[in-house]
Design a protein around this motif. Structure first.
Motif, mmCIF file in Angstrom:
data_model
loop_
_atom_site.group_PDB
_atom_site.id
_atom_site.type_symbol
_atom_site.label_atom_id
_atom_site.label_comp_id
_atom_site.label_asym_id
_atom_site.label_seq_id
_atom_site.Cartn_x
_atom_site.Cartn_y
_atom_site.Cartn_z
ATOM 1 N N LYS A 60 -4.751 10.315 -22.261
ATOM 2 C CA LYS A 60 -4.515 8.538 -22.680
ATOM 3 C C LYS A 60 -5.870 8.990 -23.574
ATOM 4 N N GLY A 61 -5.595 8.682 -24.912
ATOM 5 C CA GLY A 61 -6.714 8.842 -26.041
ATOM 6 C C GLY A 61 -7.816 7.676 -25.939
ATOM 7 N N PHE A 62 -9.077 8.043 -26.424
ATOM 8 C CA PHE A 62 -9.744 7.746 -26.487
ATOM 9 C C PHE A 62 -11.220 8.614 -28.056
ATOM 10 N N PRO A 63 -12.333 7.631 -28.378
ATOM 11 C CA PRO A 63 -12.487 8.386 -29.372
ATOM 12 C C PRO A 63 -13.339 9.304 -29.374
ATOM 13 N N ILE A 64 -12.970 10.388 -30.171
ATOM 14 C CA ILE A 64 -13.513 12.027 -29.766
ATOM 15 C C ILE A 64 -14.774 11.712 -31.227
ATOM 16 N N PRO A 65 -15.995 12.074 -30.741
ATOM 17 C CA PRO A 65 -17.047 12.266 -32.270
ATOM 18 C C PRO A 65 -16.421 12.988 -33.364
ATOM 19 N N GLY A 66 -16.816 13.077 -33.556
ATOM 20 C CA GLY A 66 -16.715 13.630 -35.658
ATOM 21 C C GLY A 66 -15.681 13.772 -36.030
ATOM 22 N N GLY A 67 -14.706 13.012 -35.461
ATOM 23 C CA GLY A 67 -13.452 12.017 -36.081
ATOM 24 C C GLY A 67 -12.344 13.344 -36.033
ATOM 25 N N ARG A 68 -12.602 13.810 -34.987
ATOM 26 C CA ARG A 68 -11.349 15.099 -34.941
ATOM 27 C C ARG A 68 -10.704 14.709 -34.610
ATOM 28 N N PRO A 69 -9.156 15.549 -34.272
ATOM 29 C CA PRO A 69 -8.034 15.038 -33.218
ATOM 30 C C PRO A 69 -7.818 14.782 -31.909
ATOM 31 N N PHE A 70 -7.289 14.005 -31.253
ATOM 32 C CA PHE A 70 -7.712 13.197 -29.834
ATOM 33 C C PHE A 70 -6.694 14.820 -28.791
ATOM 34 N N ARG A 71 -5.966 15.132 -28.909
ATOM 35 C CA ARG A 71 -4.739 16.430 -28.389
ATOM 36 C C ARG A 71 -5.665 17.266 -28.387
ATOM 37 N N LEU A 72 -5.615 18.406 -27.619
ATOM 38 C CA LEU A 72 -6.458 18.872 -27.623
ATOM 39 C C LEU A 72 -5.641 20.386 -26.850
ATOM 40 N N ASN B 132 -0.146 21.087 -37.642
ATOM 41 C CA ASN B 132 0.237 19.531 -38.952
ATOM 42 C C ASN B 132 -1.266 18.842 -38.932
ATOM 43 N N GLY B 133 -2.316 18.798 -37.619
ATOM 44 C CA GLY B 133 -2.887 18.103 -38.248
ATOM 45 C C GLY B 133 -3.729 17.445 -36.555
ATOM 46 N N PHE B 134 -2.221 17.805 -35.854
ATOM 47 C CA PHE B 134 -2.415 16.587 -34.510
ATOM 48 C C PHE B 134 -3.271 16.444 -33.410
ATOM 49 N N ALA B 135 -3.167 18.082 -33.586
ATOM 50 C CA ALA B 135 -4.515 18.578 -32.288
ATOM 51 C C ALA B 135 -5.860 19.378 -32.888
ATOM 52 N N THR B 136 -6.338 19.061 -31.993
ATOM 53 C CA THR B 136 -7.521 20.342 -32.194
ATOM 54 C C THR B 136 -7.569 21.699 -31.216
ATOM 55 N N GLY B 137 -7.918 22.800 -31.772
ATOM 56 C CA GLY B 137 -7.634 23.731 -30.740
ATOM 57 C C GLY B 137 -9.190 24.503 -29.989
ATOM 58 N N LEU B 138 -8.792 24.853 -28.731
ATOM 59 C CA LEU B 138 -10.027 25.736 -28.037
ATOM 60 C C LEU B 138 -9.801 27.284 -27.543
#
Length: 591
Positions: A252-264, A357-363
């Motif tokens: 479930k989504g929640f705010p991420i600091p720095g405005g990054r996409p939630f999905r990791l 396409n910008g919908f996820a952040t990479g770990l």
């Protein structure tokens, strides 16, 4: 068959014949034995009943030129009935007949001697040759107390050394074991080897388990605990899959600091080397196959560096891929150093961003290797700083060091201004840097302690140690971290000595298993691509179970044992972890 002598000789004739009477008497006894055998055969084998399944089975055994052997056996049997032959000659013919009978049954000459032994036994004591096939066999090891005592003795030896069959022989020879065995003598080593097999011991090449060198070192355990806590936060933003590749959890989504996409999405990196002469050490071979000449050494190498993700397997998008092939060597492509890794990571981020396409952040995850921790040429480091101002000193990278940060938060330039009257553009040195921070003591400080072996717990014993503990120096990140974070993604490193947490390690193993079936350079890419995505998901779930085990307080050995016992999900149930702890405590108590 008629008797050789129809009437018994008189007393006068016995005296006249003398020694010949013994021969005649022996022949008469042989005739009686043969007559008894003939009568027994007519009662049992002379019937015209159809052959049974047992007869058919015996006929099947007679496959080696059966007709000729059978005919020869018949001729010898008839010849053995000739009354004109003496007893010794007839016994030899009978022995030849038994040998032919054995050959007709596809057996050896030893079996012919066994047949004659059975016949003598039956003629003398009327006993038939019974067998024990398909009957239960009692063993001394069926005694649970005895087998448990031997097993415990073997386990105690295995903890510190190697087991031999003679260890059981010596153990059975002890007075206590002799009392349990009723005073019996010792066993042979051959019997001891059979006992080892019955007790589930096998003589084979040892397989390597998980490497534990430094695994439980205090600093490694401390870092592992921090990594596990970070991973716990990462998983809140990850989609997880079961072992069949089905989605089992969507966060479930929640705010991420720095405005990054939630999905990791985690992308793990590693390198592996394939050798031209790598081949399987064990395989099926025909008995006629002879040793073949092989090339000496491992042959030329091909290094592969790649990224794996749980979502897609290998990190690819269209014709673009993050994988890199590298021919390491002095006269080849050189060596895969930090610069080559940074170029690959930069390209991997491009592939990742095009695919998502910008919908996820990479770990992006890496091993905790020294080359991965290398800092930028202008990074903050007090390792080689001089204490006093210097006109010629430059960092090892050959460039001016970047600005530090004063306790007030303002930037601190480590170089004098170019218009400074005394030291124009010089490096300030550690003493001036510390004074500008207001940390210089009245008693002064030496440049560094002897061998940089500072007193444990002290942070102000020398200039170098004092600067090492400053927040801006402590928070200095590696060049790899700075690259990934400046691109808007997350970089993290696995704990040292923990390959079980990086699921790409199993991917390399699966690829090399396929490669060793046909070790050719052109097959490397095909073997890497042949590992299915579902198997990569299972590798990732196995690594997640290790992380779950460490999160719940298990050490390396306990976590390895838990992963051998549980394969159901990414996390270990608390009840199962408690049971593992109890089992390990019980095992340690007995050891």
């Amino acid at each position: 068959m008629t008797q050789i002598c129809d009437d018994e000789p008189s007393d006068s004739e016995q005296d006249r014949l003398g020694p010949e009477i013994a021969v005649v008497e022996a022949r008469r006894k042989v005739d009686e034995l043969l007559r008894d055998l003939r009568q027994a055969r007519s009662m049992s084998g002379g019937s015209e009943e159809p052959e049974t399944a047992i007869d058919d089975a015996l006929n099947v055994l007679s496959y080696r030129d059966f007709p000729a052997l059978k005919a020869a056996q018949t001729r010898l049997t008839l010849k053995s009935k000739d009354k004109k032959l003496d007893v010794v000659f007839r016994s030899r013919i009978t022995a030849m007949s038994s040998v032919l009978a054995a050959k007709a049954a596809g057996r050896s000459s030893e079996y012919a001697r066994t047949i004659r032994r059975w016949l003598h036994q039956y003629l003398n004591s009327n006993k038939l040759p019974l067998h024990r096939y398909c009957r239960p066999h009692r063993s001394i090891l069926d005694d649970e107390d005895l087998s448990a005592a031997i097993q415990a003795h073997l386990m105690s030896i295995a903890k510190t050394g190697y087991i031999r069959a003679k260890d059981i022989v010596d153990f059975v020879s002890t007075p206590d074991m002799r009392d349990k065995l009723g005073g019996k003598l010792t066993i042979s080593e051959r019997t001891a080897r059979r006992w080892l097999h019955k007790l589930d011991w096998r003589y084979k090449r040892l397989a390597n388990g998980m490497y534990i060198d430094g695994h439980e070192r205090s600093d490694v355990v401390e870092y592992r605990s921090k990594f596990v806590e970070r991973w716990k936060e990462y998983e809140k933003r990850m989609v997880t899959y079961d072992n069949d590749g089905n989605i089992c959890h969507i966060p479930k989504g929640f705010p991420i600091p720095g405005g990054r996409p939630f999905r990791l999405i985690a992308a793990t990196q590693d390198e592996s080397t394939f050798y031209a002469h790598d081949r399987r050490k064990t395989k099926w071979t025909h008995s006629s196959e002879r040793p073949k000449p092989v090339r000496k050494g491992e042959g030329s190498s091909l290094m592969v560096s790649d990224f794996l993700t749980v979502e897609w397997g290998r990190l690819t998008h269209g014709d673009e891929e993050a994988r890199v092939f590298f021919e390491a060597g002095k006269n080849r492509d050189g060596y895969f150093a930090t610069e080559e890794l940074l170029a690959q990571v930069d390209n991997a981020i491009d592939v990742f961003e095009e695919k998502t396409n910008g919908f996820a952040t990479g770990l992006f995850l890496f091993d905790n290797a020294p080359s991965h921790q290398k800092r930028a040429p202008d990074a903050l480091s007090a390792r080689y700083m001089p204490k006093n101002p210097s006109q010629t000193w430059v960092p090892k990278g050959g460039t001016r060091m970047r600005h530090g940060q004063l306790p007030s938060g303002e930037p601190q330039d480590f170089y004098f201004p170019d218009d400074d009257p005394q030291h124009p553009g010089w490096f300030k040195g550690m003493e001036v840097i510390i004074r500008e921070r207001g940390l210089w003591p009245d008693s002064g400080l030496k440049a560094q302690c002897v061998g940089f072996k500072c007193e444990s717990g002290r942070t102000d014993c020398c200039c170098r140690r004092l600067l090492f503990t400053q927040p801006d120096f402590v928070s200095q990140k590696s060049q790899l971290e700075e690259l990934i974070e400046c691109r808007g993604h997350i970089c993290d490193f696995y704990p040292k000595f923990h390959p079980e947490l990086n699921f790409i390690e199993q991917y390399w193993g699966a690829s090399k298993y396929l490669y060793r079936l046909s070790p050719m350079r052109e097959n490397v890419k095909a073997c890497l691509d042949a590992v299915p995505w579902t198997r990569i998901v299972r590798y990732a779930n196995r690594s997640a179970r290790f992380i779950s085990a460490y999160q719940q307080g298990l050490d390396g050995t306990e976590a390895y044992w838990a992963n051998r016992k549980y394969h159901g999900h990414r996390t270990l149930p608390s009840s199962f972890v408690a049971q593992i702890r109890d089992d390990c405590k019980e095992l340690n108590r007995h050891s």
